[in-house]
Design a protein around this motif. Sequence first.
Motif, short mmCIF file in Angstrom:
data_model
loop_
_atom_site.label_atom_id
_atom_site.label_comp_id
_atom_site.label_asym_id
_atom_site.label_seq_id
_atom_site.Cartn_x
_atom_site.Cartn_y
_atom_site.Cartn_z
N GLN A 148 0.83 -1.20 0.00
CA GLN A 148 0.00 0.00 0.00
C GLN A 148 0.86 1.25 0.00
N HIS A 149 1.95 1.21 0.77
CA HIS A 149 2.87 2.35 0.81
C HIS A 149 3.50 2.59 -0.55
N GLN A 150 3.92 1.52 -1.21
CA GLN A 150 4.52 1.66 -2.53
C GLN A 150 3.51 2.16 -3.55
N LEU A 151 2.26 1.71 -3.43
CA LEU A 151 1.22 2.17 -4.33
C LEU A 151 0.95 3.66 -4.14
N LEU B 163 1.59 9.29 -5.99
CA LEU B 163 2.09 10.65 -5.77
C LEU B 163 3.14 11.02 -6.81
N ARG B 164 4.01 10.05 -7.14
CA ARG B 164 5.03 10.32 -8.14
C ARG B 164 4.40 10.56 -9.50
N ALA B 165 3.37 9.77 -9.83
CA ALA B 165 2.69 9.96 -11.11
C ALA B 165 2.00 11.32 -11.17
N ARG C 153 1.93 16.86 -13.20
CA ARG C 153 1.97 18.31 -13.02
C ARG C 153 3.17 18.91 -13.72
N LEU C 154 4.32 18.24 -13.62
CA LEU C 154 5.53 18.73 -14.27
C LEU C 154 5.36 18.74 -15.79
#
Length: 449
Positions: A163-166, A171-173, A178-179
């Motif tokens: 779950q943490h990795q997901l 968040l990274r995606a 946004r970038l």
Amino acid sequence: MPVPVPQQRSVPAAETSHGDLTLLVIEDDPAGTTITVPELSAAAGTRVRVRTARNLTEAARLLTDDVDCILLDLGLPVTGSDGGPGDVPGAGRADELAALTHVLRIAPLHAVLALTAEDDTELAAEAVRVGAQDYLCRGELDARVLSRAIRYAVERKRADMAQHQLTESRLRAQENARLERGLLPTPLLDGSGLSFAARYRPGRSRALLGGDFYDVVRTPDGTVHAMIGDVCGHGPDEAALGVELRIAWRALTLAGLCGDELLSTLQQVLEHERQSEEIFATLCTVDIAPDGRRAGLCLAGHPAPLLARHGRPARLLPYEDGGPALGLLPRARWPRRQVELGGAWILMMYTDGLIEGRVGTGGSERLGQDGMVAMVNGRLEQGLAGEELLEAAVAEVRKLNGGELTDDVAVLLLGRDPERTRRGGGSAPRSRPASSLVARPLGVQRPPL
């Protein structure tokens, strides 16, 4: 001395074990658990290997990759530099959970069971809130309960990590999205009297940017400059290079450069920024005169645009005077060809991802430029224009291909219709960010360009 932090594995041992588990017991008196190795091995058919540590320093040495679970006595003191109880900041429960906090820090990928006295369930519950997977009361401890608790703790730890990795991946995606949106172009066409539409789809899965790029700006003298390009390749490095070239093109255009001078400077940018000398980029630039009736065309290894004049079928602009792609020849030149547009017209610029889609039953043929011209003319005969024309053309290319196009695709449409402008009150529509102009990319719901 501070307890050393052992090297942590990237994959929990439970993911690679085959029914056997290793338990590390950290307790002043490990025998006090009253659970022996033979008992654990017989419990519920589970083989559990037990290691014992009398303090945190010894536990750090025994904490190897094959340890699946840690059973920690919450009453264990934290050893200080002088061998006695260490000074732990805070008070109350923080002092009682100092050993647990330390174990969670040095073993972030291991499942942890908290062992407490039977009459201190409040402390045990706090241990779970701090980070332990479960707790056991010493008075209720037996082989079957412990075996079941170990397996539960290991599986819960794996679920927590997944779950943490997901969450991190999401968040990274979001941050990448946004970038990438911040790197997408906003056409500058206010006062030009020209209509604008675009479609963009990167070939990379779950990406917003590919190696294709485009931009449109209007300079103070009233000239509208449009550009579309394609960096060879489909990865993130190519996408980054495409963004750099687009931004450099806009800056050079607003600085007054045009034609061969602009492309020569842009080639220098590419040569300095590319990762390999084998990387090149194709480019098509068009500068439309302030009256909208004439344009200059420069081609650098790129497919020629398609022009449809009022009442006439669409045709490809001449390609014979084009130059090589940027990055191929160190002292190349790119002649500028004058093109007559007329009063009312539509100009479509595109990358080769659009014309290289498959057609036919066997999928061995490609659409090609001739097929694209015929397709666009069919839509023009239906009376389509602007957004509707571009949407219908791109949808048909995807349909002929039998699904998603594998290459990056960028298409932009510029148009001039003096009659429509006069009917609208004599002023051209204000240019908007590309995100509001493009309803949806090719076939998939992605943040639009």
